[in-house]
Motif scaffolding. Structure first.
Motif, mmCIF file in Angstrom:
data_model
loop_
_atom_site.group_PDB
_atom_site.id
_atom_site.type_symbol
_atom_site.label_atom_id
_atom_site.label_comp_id
_atom_site.label_asym_id
_atom_site.label_seq_id
_atom_site.Cartn_x
_atom_site.Cartn_y
_atom_site.Cartn_z
ATOM 1 N N UNK A 49 0.804 -1.216 0.000
ATOM 2 C CA UNK A 49 0.000 0.000 0.000
ATOM 3 C C UNK A 49 0.838 1.268 0.000
ATOM 4 N N UNK A 50 1.991 1.251 0.646
ATOM 5 C CA UNK A 50 2.860 2.423 0.686
ATOM 6 C C UNK A 50 4.306 1.962 0.589
ATOM 7 N N UNK A 51 5.110 2.745 -0.087
ATOM 8 C CA UNK A 51 6.527 2.452 -0.209
ATOM 9 C C UNK A 51 7.251 3.766 -0.425
ATOM 10 N N UNK A 52 8.256 4.029 0.388
ATOM 11 C CA UNK A 52 9.001 5.267 0.226
ATOM 12 C C UNK A 52 10.400 5.142 0.803
ATOM 13 N N UNK A 53 11.268 6.020 0.329
ATOM 14 C CA UNK A 53 12.636 6.084 0.828
ATOM 15 C C UNK A 53 12.619 6.730 2.209
ATOM 16 N N UNK A 54 13.307 6.116 3.146
ATOM 17 C CA UNK A 54 13.342 6.636 4.510
ATOM 18 C C UNK A 54 14.780 6.889 4.951
ATOM 19 N N UNK A 55 15.641 7.241 4.011
ATOM 20 C CA UNK A 55 17.033 7.566 4.333
ATOM 21 C C UNK A 55 17.068 9.000 4.851
ATOM 22 N N UNK A 56 16.543 9.166 6.062
ATOM 23 C CA UNK A 56 16.417 10.507 6.608
ATOM 24 C C UNK A 56 17.548 10.853 7.572
#
Length: 185
Positions: free
Chosen positions: A156-163
């Motif tokens: 449902x959701x996928x994102x880069x989390x290299x924060x």
């Protein structure tokens, strides 16, 4: 004018509305600058061992490693209790329940009715967090992404989390573990 040529004209007109992308896919949001930092040790193998120790301490499980390349890949899962799926109510079936069904009448004789319920029992939405580290001779690069799956296993959701937050915490813990106890400031 023949009906086929009108249909073909309409299809060509719709095909002309298609736009090609102006750039290649990229990680969005872009990785933070703190996810690329100098290595505290000249020994790549030692940094790899320390990185694995930090990741396993944080609850990650190793997926794959390649020490010749300096690559470590790890992931962890957690259940998302009360996760709201923004697409769950998109077609009016209600939240948390999927119902598929329909009926039809065929030519001649025959009637068909179908009804199905989905979602399964005891299936929780989950979040999968993946981290990849590339340890070079002089630097360390971190890549992290999050994926959320609903109760039926659909992404449902996928994102880069290299924060900035994650990379700073990892760098600080990595530097603490690489500093010998006697030389700690």
């Amino acid at each position: 004018m023949k009906p086929i040529s009108v249909t073909l004209t309409c299809l060509l007109a719709l095909a002309g509305c298609q736009a090609t992308p102006d750039r290649l896919p990229q990680a969005e949001p872009a990785p933070s600058a703190t996810c690329y930092f100098p290595s505290s040790s000249a020994n790549t193998q030692a940094v790899l061992r320390q990185s694995v120790a930090v990741l396993t301490e944080w609850g990650f499980e190793l997926d794959s490693t390649d020490t010749s390349l300096g690559l470590v890949s790890a992931s962890r899962e957690k259940a998302l209790h009360g996760y709201y799926d923004p697409y769950d109510n998109a077609y009016g079936y209600g939240r948390g329940m999927r119902m598929f069904g329909g009926f039809g009448i065929g030519r001649g004789s025959g009637i068909g009715i179908g009804l199905g319920f989905g979602g399964g029992l005891n299936h929780q939405p989950i979040e999968v967090e993946r981290v990849s580290l590339l340890v070079g001779d002089r630097d360390v690069r971190i890549s992290r992404d999050l994926r959320r799956y609903d109760h039926s296993g659909d992404l449902r959701e996928s994102y880069s989390a290299s924060n900035d937050d994650f990379c700073r915490r990892f760098q600080a813990v990595l530097q603490q573990t690489s500093t010998p106890a006697g030389n700690a400031p």
